[in-house]
Structures are given as C-alpha cells and as structure tokens.
Design an enzyme around this catalytic site. Structure first.
Site, PDB file in Angstrom:
ATOM      1  N   SER A  40       0.812  -1.220   0.000  1.00  0.00           N
ATOM      2  CA  SER A  40       0.000   0.000   0.000  1.00  0.00           C
ATOM      3  C   SER A  40       0.844   1.269   0.000  1.00  0.00           C
ATOM      4  O   SER A  40       0.401   2.314  -0.492  1.00  0.00           O
ATOM      5  CB  SER A  40      -0.926   0.011   1.223  1.00  0.00           C
ATOM      6  OG  SER A  40      -0.170  -0.016   2.421  1.00  0.00           O
ATOM      7  N   ASP A 326      -1.824   7.972   8.438  1.00  0.00           N
ATOM      8  CA  ASP A 326      -2.114   7.310   9.703  1.00  0.00           C
ATOM      9  C   ASP A 326      -0.776   6.815  10.223  1.00  0.00           C
ATOM     10  O   ASP A 326       0.261   7.023   9.601  1.00  0.00           O
ATOM     11  CB  ASP A 326      -3.159   6.196   9.566  1.00  0.00           C
ATOM     12  CG  ASP A 326      -2.738   5.093   8.611  1.00  0.00           C
ATOM     13  OD1 ASP A 326      -1.556   4.688   8.638  1.00  0.00           O
ATOM     14  OD2 ASP A 326      -3.582   4.611   7.838  1.00  0.00           O
ATOM     15  N   HIS A 329       1.253   4.773   7.599  1.00  0.00           N
ATOM     16  CA  HIS A 329       1.325   5.179   6.190  1.00  0.00           C
ATOM     17  C   HIS A 329       1.812   6.621   6.069  1.00  0.00           C
ATOM     18  O   HIS A 329       1.208   7.526   6.649  1.00  0.00           O
ATOM     19  CB  HIS A 329      -0.037   5.042   5.500  1.00  0.00           C
ATOM     20  CG  HIS A 329      -0.499   3.632   5.379  1.00  0.00           C
ATOM     21  ND1 HIS A 329      -1.266   3.014   6.349  1.00  0.00           N
ATOM     22  CD2 HIS A 329      -0.285   2.697   4.418  1.00  0.00           C
ATOM     23  CE1 HIS A 329      -1.515   1.760   5.981  1.00  0.00           C
ATOM     24  NE2 HIS A 329      -0.929   1.545   4.813  1.00  0.00           N
TER      25      HIS A 329
END
Length: 421
Positions: A40, A326, A329
C-alpha cells in the site's frame, strides 16, 4: 606559461572546498531500466480509489505513479500471495529490481497452521523465501506468478488444513485422505508440471514434528521427483516434539519439466503456484527497503536476514515508522529512502548510494556501477583532486624546475645587463 601548473592547482583546491560525496540512505537506479515491487505504501491505484485522493498515504513520490515501473498491492506481499488464497499477481521486469513489501505477513498477524503451531516457523519460512527471491532476481529480469497444474488420480480433494484468521494456505495444496484409508500410514502420488519459464521457485513443506491424529503420531515425508532428469528433492520429519511445531518450507529453484509429488506418510502436498523467473541478465544486486510497522505493532527482520551482499543491498530508516496519513502510512524517513527513485545514480554499495563517481571519503563495500575512489576529503588542507599522490609529486617537481629556470634566467639577464653597463 610557468604559472599554468600553479593556476591549475589553485583552481583545483578552490573547486574542492566544501565538497563531499558520502553514501546516501536511498534506493535508486543507474538508468531507466528498473522496477519496484511493493504494497500500500507504493500502491498508486489504492490511493486513486480513496476519497479524497490523499497521496500522503504513500511513501512513494506520486510523480512515479505513471512510470509503469511499479507492481504494488495494498494489504498484500509477494510471500502472502505465494502461499495463501489472498492473492495478487505481482508482475514486473527490469535490470535493477527494488523491493519494498513484506509487512503484510509479520508476527502481528500471528499466523500458524494449527492452534498448537508456531508463528516462529512461519517467520523462518518468510526469511528462506525472500532469500531465494532476492538471490534469483539479481540474475533474472522478470518476476511473475504462474499456476502449477497437477493431476491426482484419487477421489479425495484438496483441504484447507492450514489456516488462521483470514489467511488460508493453498500453496502447497493438501490432498485429503482417501475414504478407504483408516489412518495416515499410506503412500500417495500426484503429477505436476512446470512449463513456460526459465526457472521456478516452488515450495516443498512438511510438518517437522510428531503430528497427532486420532491418538496416533505421524512423521511427515514429502518428495518431488523430476521424471525428466531423475533428480529427487525430499524432506522428512526429524523432530520428536508433539507441540510447538509447524509447517517447515524449503523453497526450491526448479527447471521446467514433469514432476511427481510423493507422500510416504501423512497428507500429500503438491505445489499450486510458483514464482516464474524469466530472462537471464548480468548480475545486478537487488535493493530492499525494510517493510515494517509502527512500533505499536510487532514486525520482523526477515527481509533483512534474506538480503545479504553481494546479491542484495538493504535500506532502513533509523527511527520509528510514524506516518502522517495514519500511523502506518506516510513516514518521512521511508519517503526519503524512496526519493532516490526520482533520479539516476552511478554507484551502489552496502553503505548506500553514491551520487557522484569521482571520489568519496568512504570506500564503497560490495560496489556496483561506476563507483568513486576513496580519499580523505574530510581533512581541510587536502583537496579531493589530489587523492592520487603521483600527480601531486610530478606537479611539485615541475613547479620546482620552473622556479629554478626563472631564477637562473633572472640572474643571467642581471649579469648580462651589468656587464653591458
């Protein structure tokens, strides 16, 4: 004319003031022939589908999203796709390969095959798997997944014996016991086929311990037999423990061919997926960025264990992962490491990437590319352009000869003029 060497020396010293060429903690590339595998933190498609499109979710610079040089999937990893039903077909090709994935299978997920199993064994499996991937991608350009077809002549089907949480193992597949067998003391076989790739990474796995079923203990025994070459690959259970063991995997690099999977005891396993390796290339070390969580979650160091020179360079941030989107990330340290993908660099080494190929105060270890010569450029009285003492000695001799000639000529003309007067 006699001032020219001195002018060159002075210019060299002035030009070198304040210059340094240390190794930098980034991943980069020699040219445009590179490829990144990720999750991701480099999945541009995942960001596009979020609302709003917040690129702070990634550690990758969004300028690279349209490069066509990235294969990434949020929530996944190459290891996870290799073994489990949660699958993404990682596919890419390049001379210089970079990996920034692995965090989606860590001790945080606590996977084990059975309730009495061991996640430590799965971390060991992860390290062995990535060792094979990194070593082979140093000599192959192309990586993708392929399905492995197999033929089992019995009536039993594959079974989801090994699962934990949302993860269900499907590579290798377990073939369930035939209904007419009263226990697991039997021999059974299945044919499988590898074709279309130069080589393949396939799993060969056993339960290394005493497997209990209906008051009986079994020793796992699995073999692959290459019917074309006669080569046998096998594993037998050697441990006597009855709890705390799990599915130990070896990762074989096999050629195309016709194979026979053989079980002498317990359940038959047969590979269903393989890493497809294609297009041999000149040896080019891969680069691996440590894929880890914020310290609030437990991570592992298996990619670091797998990434060893000379076939692999490992990069890591010196601080905790603290994201801006977050907590997991968008970390500044790892964003900095990936920023090296925005430009070409001439030299790679164990210590880092060198931006210039002239000189450096650090001698490159396990160098690759056009690398600098080491010199003590931290000493303020020594210019970097005199790291080789021979030119300096020759320059000194020339300057000395020039001075002597000038003095002799001056004396000659002074004497000549005095005589004429």
């Amino acid at each position: 004319m006699f001032l020219l060497p001195r002018f060159i020396l002075v210019s060299c010293i002035i030009g070198s003031l304040g210059f340094d060429n240390p190794p930098t903690n980034v991943v980069s590339h020699l040219n445009g022939d590179w490829f990144l595998f990720g999750d991701s933190r480099s999945d541009c498609n995942h960001v596009v589908n979020t609302n709003p499109r917040n690129y702070s979710y990634m550690d990758l610079n969004p300028a690279l999203c349209d490069s066509g040089k990235i294969s990434s999937k949020a929530g996944n990893s190459i290891f996870r796709s290799f073994h489990f039903t949660d699958f993404y077909n990682y596919t890419g090709e390049g001379q210089q390969i970079i990996f920034y994935e692995g965090v989606n299978f860590t001790p945080y997920h606590a996977f084990k095959c059975t309730t009495s199993g061991s996640n430590d064994i799965w971390m060991q499996n992860k390290g062995l798997f990535y060792t094979q991937v990194y070593k082979n991608m140093a000599v192959y350009r192309s990586l993708t997944f392929v399905n492995v077809p197999y033929v089992y002549n019995g009536s039993a089907q594959s079974t989801a014996l090994c699962k934990s949480g949302s993860l269900v193992l499907n590579n290798p597949a377990y073939i369930a016991r035939e209904a007419n067998f009263g226990d697991y003391y039997y021999k059974v076989e299945a044919d499988f086929y590898l074709s279309g790739c130069d080589e393949y990474i396939v799993p060969l796995c056993i339960f290394n311990g005493k497997f209990l079923s209906n008051t009986k203990y079994y020793d796992d025994s699995q073999y692959y037999f290459n019917k074309d070459t006669g080569v046998i690959y096998g594993l037998n259970s050697t441990e006597t423990i009855t709890t705390g063991f799990d599915f130990n995997c070896h990762y074989l690099v096999l050629p195309s061919g016709n194979y026979l999977a053989i079980s002498n005891e317990l359940l038959l396993t047969v590979p269903t997926k393989a890493i497809c390796l294609n297009k041999r290339k000149d040896f080019t070390p891969v680069q691996v960025v440590h894929s880890r969580w914020n310290n609030a979650r437990q991570s592992d160091n298996m990619t670091a264990v797998a990434c060893q020179p000379p076939y692999c360079y490992f990069r890591n941030s010196t601080t905790n992962y603290v994201g801006v989107y977050d907590i997991n990330h968008g970390d500044a340290g790892f964003t900095s490491i990936l920023s090296g993908l925005l430009y070409d660099s001439p030299c790679f080494s164990q210590q880092g990437v060198f931006r210039y190929n002239n000189v450096s105060s650090v001698w490159p270890l396990y160098p690759y590319g056009r690398c600098p010569t080491a010199a003590d450029i931290n000493t303020p009285d020594v210019p970097i352009c005199v790291y080789d003492p021979l030119p300096l000695i020759l320059l000194g001799i020339l300057l000395g000869v020039a001075v002597i000639i000038i003095v002799v000529l001056l004396l000659y003309f002074m004497v000549e003029n005095g005589t004429r007067l």
